[in-house]
Scaffold this motif. Structure first.
Motif, PDB file in Angstrom:
ATOM      1  N   THR A  62      -3.613  -3.263   4.734  1.00 64.39           N
ATOM      2  CA  THR A  62      -3.021  -1.941   4.601  1.00 64.39           C
ATOM      3  C   THR A  62      -4.109  -0.928   4.923  1.00 64.39           C
ATOM      4  N   ILE A 140       1.288  -1.304  14.317  1.00 63.97           N
ATOM      5  CA  ILE A 140       1.586  -1.896  13.004  1.00 63.97           C
ATOM      6  C   ILE A 140       3.053  -1.701  12.648  1.00 63.97           C
ATOM      7  N   ASP A 141       3.595  -0.557  12.985  1.00 64.15           N
ATOM      8  CA  ASP A 141       5.028  -0.261  12.801  1.00 64.15           C
ATOM      9  C   ASP A 141       5.502  -0.507  11.363  1.00 64.15           C
ATOM     10  N   ASP A 142       4.702  -0.048  10.405  1.00 64.59           N
ATOM     11  CA  ASP A 142       5.064  -0.148   8.990  1.00 64.59           C
ATOM     12  C   ASP A 142       4.467   1.076   8.296  1.00 64.59           C
ATOM     13  N   SER A 143       5.314   2.067   8.037  1.00 60.70           N
ATOM     14  CA  SER A 143       4.813   3.332   7.504  1.00 60.70           C
ATOM     15  C   SER A 143       4.124   3.168   6.146  1.00 60.70           C
ATOM     16  N   ARG A 145       2.185   0.689   5.306  1.00 59.13           N
ATOM     17  CA  ARG A 145       0.829   0.185   5.569  1.00 59.13           C
ATOM     18  C   ARG A 145      -0.046   1.183   6.302  1.00 59.13           C
ATOM     19  N   THR A 146       0.548   2.204   6.919  1.00 59.01           N
ATOM     20  CA  THR A 146      -0.238   3.152   7.710  1.00 59.01           C
ATOM     21  C   THR A 146      -0.248   4.554   7.104  1.00 59.01           C
TER      22      THR A 146
END
Length: 186
Positions: A62, A140-143, A145-146
């Motif tokens: 993450t 990554i395409d996972d808000s 985790r970003t």
């Protein structure tokens, strides 16, 4: 501090050690090619940090503030790298080797122009660093985790805007020269 945070610290120390080694090789040991070799290593440090940060995120980590700062570091290093090396080179020659001209103190319009050039470099650093962060966010395409990358992008945008206002203020209220006694000169 997490591993990425330590890597940023290590890369910053390595950056300045490589520059110092390059300057010593160039001027103290009179080996300009060896000095150029060390100075040319500075982008390799950035590449190492970029690869390590990207792989860490790609493998499922993450994003933290340290990951976002790695992108900022890379942008700043690329945009300001040459000018930082020139700055260090000038001061090394003048203060340590007693060669070359004394670094100038700017004021008035000259200072405002110089600061504006620095703001342009800041903008370029912003484009590079935010480009890295946006690319990582997309990959990554996972808000969730970003989120740290997204938040630092917002903060950096505000900082860039404040720096622009300071840049404009240097033209409106130019920095005055100081005389020998430390008083402002008109």
């Amino acid at each position: 501090m997490n591993l990425i945070g330590w890597l940023i610290v290590i890369c910053e120390i390595a950056f300045w050690l490589v520059i110092l080694t390059g300057l010593c090789s160039r001027y103290v040991f009179r080996r300009p090619k060896l000095g150029l070799f060390f100075l040319a290593l500075t982008p390799v440090i950035d590449l190492f940090l970029l690869v390590f940060t990207s792989v860490d995120l790609y493998k499922g980590a993450t994003a933290t503030v340290a990951h976002a700062l790695a992108a900022v570091y890379i942008g700043v290093s690329i945009a300001f790298g040459k000018s930082m090396i020139t700055w260090a080179d000038d001061r090394f020659r003048y203060y340590f080797l007693k060669e070359g001209a004394k670094p100038i103190k700017r004021h008035g319009t000259e200072y405002a122009h110089h600061y504006f050039k620095g703001w342009i470099r800041h903008f370029i650093a912003y484009l590079i660093g935010s480009g890295i962060m946006i690319t990582l966010i997309y990959i990554i395409d996972d808000s969730a985790r970003t989120l740290a990358l997204q938040e630092l992008l917002k903060v950096w945008s505000v900082i860039l805007g404040i720096d622009f206002l300071i840049t404009v203020s240097n033209y409106i209220w130019p920095k005055k020269a100081k005389n020998v006694a430390g008083m402002d000169v008109k």
